[in-house]
Write an enzyme that holds these catalytic residues in place. Structure first.
Site, mmCIF file in Angstrom:
data_model
loop_
_atom_site.group_PDB
_atom_site.id
_atom_site.type_symbol
_atom_site.label_atom_id
_atom_site.label_comp_id
_atom_site.label_asym_id
_atom_site.label_seq_id
_atom_site.Cartn_x
_atom_site.Cartn_y
_atom_site.Cartn_z
ATOM 1 N N ASP A 40 0.814 -1.225 0.000
ATOM 2 C CA ASP A 40 0.000 0.000 0.000
ATOM 3 C C ASP A 40 0.842 1.267 0.000
ATOM 4 O OD1 ASP A 40 1.018 -0.023 2.536
ATOM 5 O OD2 ASP A 40 -0.915 0.010 3.578
ATOM 6 N N GLY A 41 2.187 1.107 -0.092
ATOM 7 C CA GLY A 41 3.063 2.273 -0.194
ATOM 8 C C GLY A 41 3.684 2.727 1.102
ATOM 9 N N ARG A 98 11.507 28.923 2.095
ATOM 10 C CA ARG A 98 11.066 30.107 1.356
ATOM 11 C C ARG A 98 9.719 30.637 1.843
ATOM 12 N NH1 ARG A 98 11.124 26.283 -2.997
ATOM 13 N NH2 ARG A 98 12.823 27.414 -3.989
ATOM 14 N N GLN A 99 8.848 29.769 2.388
ATOM 15 C CA GLN A 99 7.568 30.249 2.917
ATOM 16 C C GLN A 99 7.784 30.664 4.363
ATOM 17 O OE1 GLN A 99 4.841 30.616 1.065
ATOM 18 N NE2 GLN A 99 3.443 31.294 2.667
ATOM 19 N N ASP A 172 20.178 39.212 -7.977
ATOM 20 C CA ASP A 172 19.141 40.079 -7.404
ATOM 21 C C ASP A 172 19.662 40.727 -6.132
ATOM 22 O OD1 ASP A 172 18.930 38.139 -5.328
ATOM 23 O OD2 ASP A 172 17.455 37.036 -6.481
ATOM 24 N N LYS A 195 15.963 42.347 -9.737
ATOM 25 C CA LYS A 195 15.084 41.349 -10.318
ATOM 26 C C LYS A 195 13.640 41.681 -9.996
ATOM 27 C CE LYS A 195 14.707 37.404 -8.169
ATOM 28 N NZ LYS A 195 14.991 36.061 -7.635
ATOM 29 N N ASP A 222 24.246 32.025 -7.229
ATOM 30 C CA ASP A 222 22.949 32.050 -6.566
ATOM 31 C C ASP A 222 22.885 30.876 -5.607
ATOM 32 O OD1 ASP A 222 20.504 33.053 -5.903
ATOM 33 O OD2 ASP A 222 19.587 32.785 -7.868
#
Length: 304
Positions: A40-41, A98-99, A172, A195, A222
């Site tokens: 089932d994973g 990033r959030q 940026d 940017k 970057d």
């Protein structure tokens, strides 16, 4: 007892390199971590030898983190259940940073929730240049000891050895402090572009000063190469300014979808990344620095 080094699936090369670097200063043992997948994973981790009374260094490559987070969490929990004395996560790339604020109604700060989950299954964390912006330090969101390895020295050394007359270019304004640091270590000038992002794949970049580029090879640096559209846009502006084809350097080579091929087709001279995420572009080795950080965490454990 010797620390036990375990690799999550996909991080075997990272773990082997880390073990080699660690072995230069401390004795350690490579263990075996397997994930049995039920029909089932669901996953069931198995760790051999059992880590009773031992420190465990668990290495994971967390690109595409949603597929890898639960197996990592379960593996760390099983190591604890089997008697591990201390669990150090070595995550060269740390996702979900990033959030770091609420940008739209109905959203949350997922960086905090991710940090809470990881902090619950380990005693310490080692990573490379997390995407810190509004969160200024991992200590703000992680409740366990952490150490951040800086990629700038290794990147600067690579530039010194491989580029005759470089100029570091930050894509940026957020990259200015970092680009300036790399340029200082490499002994070369730098410039930073501005940017404007209008979508996940749509980026506009300002034109760089032509006089600074004359006779030099631009080195675009970057922290994260995901869609690569920022580097593609910057490459276009550099060409418009009459610069030579740039060398693109990324710390974390995520390269989602067709990003890598799009960047190569943009007319760059080369694409090089640090080996925080296994990728064909890996050319800058951070394992010695990660091993040194892991060694400090293990030494701290031995004092308790």
């Amino acid at each position: 007892m010797k620390p036990l080094i375990l690799a999550m699936p996909g991080a075997e090369v990272l773990a082997e390199s880390l073990a080699v670097s660690l072995a230069l200063s401390i004795e350690c043992e490579r263990g075996h971590l397997t994930l049995h997948r039920f029909p089932d994973g669901e996953n069931c981790p198995q760790i051999l030898p059992e880590p009773q009374g031992r420190d465990v260094v668990l290495v994971a490559a967390l690109d595409h983190p949603d597929d890898k987070l639960l197996p990592l969490y379960l593996s760390a929990c099983v190591a604890r259940e089997l008697g591990a004395r201390r669990i150090v996560l070595v995550l060269p790339y740390l996702p979900y940073m990033r959030q770091d604020a609420v940008f739209q109604p109905g959203q949350g700060i997922t960086a905090r929730h991710f940090a809470r989950l990881l902090s619950s299954c380990c005693d310490a964390l080692v990573t490379v240049d997390p995407h810190l912006h509004r969160i200024l330090s991992l200590d703000e969101v992680y409740s366990v000891a952490s150490e951040v390895v800086a990629a700038a020295p290794a990147i600067a050394e690579w530039i010194r050895q491989n580029v005759a007359a470089p100029v570091v270019v930050g894509p940026d304004s957020e990259s200015e402090q970092w680009a300036a640091h790399v340029a200082e270590l490499a002994g070369c000038p730098y410039t930073v572009l501005s940017k404007v992002r209008s979508g996940d794949h749509e980026v506009a970049v300002s034109l760089p000063p032509a006089q600074l580029l004359a006779g030099r090879t631009p080195v675009l640096v970057d922290d994260i190469a995901s869609t690569a559209r920022t580097m593609v846009a910057a490459t276009g502006q550099l060409k418009q300014a009459g610069a030579a084809a740039p060398i693109c350097i990324a710390v974390h080579a995520l390269f989602a979808g067709d990003a890598y091929s799009v960047l190569q087709q943009a007319g760059v001279a080369a694409v090089v990344s640090c080996n925080t995420v296994p990728h064909a572009s890996n050319g800058i080795d951070l394992m010695p620095a990660l091993a040194a950080a892991a060694r400090r965490m293990l030494a701290e454990s031995a004092q308790h």
